[in-house]
Design an enzyme around this catalytic site. Sequence first.
Site, mmCIF file in Angstrom:
data_model
loop_
_atom_site.group_PDB
_atom_site.id
_atom_site.type_symbol
_atom_site.label_atom_id
_atom_site.label_comp_id
_atom_site.label_asym_id
_atom_site.label_seq_id
_atom_site.Cartn_x
_atom_site.Cartn_y
_atom_site.Cartn_z
ATOM 1 N N GLY A 33 7.628 -5.227 0.983
ATOM 2 C CA GLY A 33 7.160 -4.051 0.538
ATOM 3 C C GLY A 33 7.912 -3.568 -0.513
ATOM 4 N N ASP A 58 12.688 5.432 6.087
ATOM 5 C CA ASP A 58 11.546 6.171 7.093
ATOM 6 C C ASP A 58 12.340 6.466 8.580
ATOM 7 O OD1 ASP A 58 9.452 7.977 7.710
ATOM 8 O OD2 ASP A 58 8.666 5.881 8.668
ATOM 9 N N LYS A 63 12.706 8.949 3.185
ATOM 10 C CA LYS A 63 12.220 9.836 3.562
ATOM 11 C C LYS A 63 13.077 10.691 5.080
ATOM 12 C CE LYS A 63 6.993 8.102 4.330
ATOM 13 N NZ LYS A 63 6.455 7.375 5.698
ATOM 14 N N ASP A 97 2.112 -0.576 1.650
ATOM 15 C CA ASP A 97 0.880 -0.928 2.149
ATOM 16 C C ASP A 97 0.508 -0.400 3.497
ATOM 17 O OD1 ASP A 97 3.113 -2.193 4.091
ATOM 18 O OD2 ASP A 97 1.200 -3.297 5.018
HETATM 19 P P1 IMP Z 1 12.054 3.109 8.967
HETATM 20 O O1 IMP Z 1 11.095 3.296 10.362
HETATM 21 O O2 IMP Z 1 12.541 3.236 8.530
HETATM 22 O O3 IMP Z 1 12.633 1.505 9.768
HETATM 23 O O4 IMP Z 1 10.489 1.824 7.983
HETATM 24 C C1 IMP Z 1 9.441 0.844 8.467
HETATM 25 C C2 IMP Z 1 8.974 0.130 7.089
HETATM 26 O O5 IMP Z 1 7.633 1.359 7.495
HETATM 27 C C3 IMP Z 1 9.503 0.573 6.229
HETATM 28 O O6 IMP Z 1 10.395 -0.547 5.746
HETATM 29 C C4 IMP Z 1 8.199 0.428 5.978
HETATM 30 O O7 IMP Z 1 7.612 -1.185 4.929
HETATM 31 C C5 IMP Z 1 7.393 1.399 7.105
HETATM 32 N N1 IMP Z 1 6.699 2.603 6.283
HETATM 33 C C6 IMP Z 1 7.828 2.993 6.219
HETATM 34 N N2 IMP Z 1 6.660 4.668 5.951
HETATM 35 C C7 IMP Z 1 6.009 4.057 5.722
HETATM 36 C C8 IMP Z 1 5.110 4.569 4.293
HETATM 37 O O8 IMP Z 1 4.725 6.360 4.255
HETATM 38 N N3 IMP Z 1 3.976 3.762 4.074
HETATM 39 C C9 IMP Z 1 4.055 2.104 4.030
HETATM 40 N N4 IMP Z 1 5.214 2.182 4.682
HETATM 41 C C10 IMP Z 1 5.756 2.644 4.881
HETATM 42 MG MG MG Z 2 7.495 -2.496 4.866
#
Ligand code: IMP
Ligand code: MG
Length: 173
Positions: free
Chosen positions: A44, A93, A121, A149
């Site tokens: 990403g 996220d 976020k 993506d």
């Molecule tokens: P986490 O929930 O902070 O561990 O995020 C995990 C992964 O989810 C991120 O590195 C992104 O690749 C993916 N992700 C989270 N939110 C989004 C979004 O809105 N669009 C695309 N990928 C996302």
């Molecule tokens: Mg990702």
Amino acid sequence: MNDRVFGKVIFTQEAIKSRVAELGLQISKDYANQELLMVGVLRGAYTFFADLSRAVSLSIQVDFLMVSQQRVISDLTENIAGRHVLIVEDIVDSGATASFLKKALQTRNPKSVRLCTLLDKPYARKVAVDIDYIGFSAPDRFVVGYGLDYKNQYRNLPYIAVLEKANPNHAIA
Ligand code: IMP
Ligand code: MG
């Protein structure tokens, strides 16, 4: 068949460009006279990493790793012991990935580990994580483009847009 449609563009190409320039300037100041290894989190962050690394006016080194669901799928090539490491992420996220990554790299005895993310976020956070550099605060919506993506698509959009579920009435069976 595509089950998603675009919502509105939330960060334009121009807005991203100017914010990346600001981040590059800040990072250049913060790491002046230090050796910096920038670590891109695949896949990403690839677009952001390419632009951000060129906005940093220091002699840096680069490396990459790939993580999925709190597992290192593809590891760094460099030994980071004794080095200043800046992790470059596309989005924080829940915070699970970033938190896992910071902890994993800390065990390798770097001089420092900081985190830079293009998007944050904050309303989706489940695991606390300190973020040193944030491009933009994003709404708690699914966004794509500029590396981000949905099913490995839309990464090459030059802007960031909300992706919505398509109206089921318009779906083709
Ligand atoms: P986490 O929930 O902070 O561990 O995020 C995990 C992964 O989810 C991120 O590195 C992104 O690749 C993916 N992700 C989270 N939110 C989004 C979004 O809105 N669009 C695309 N990928 C996302
Ligand atoms: Mg990702």
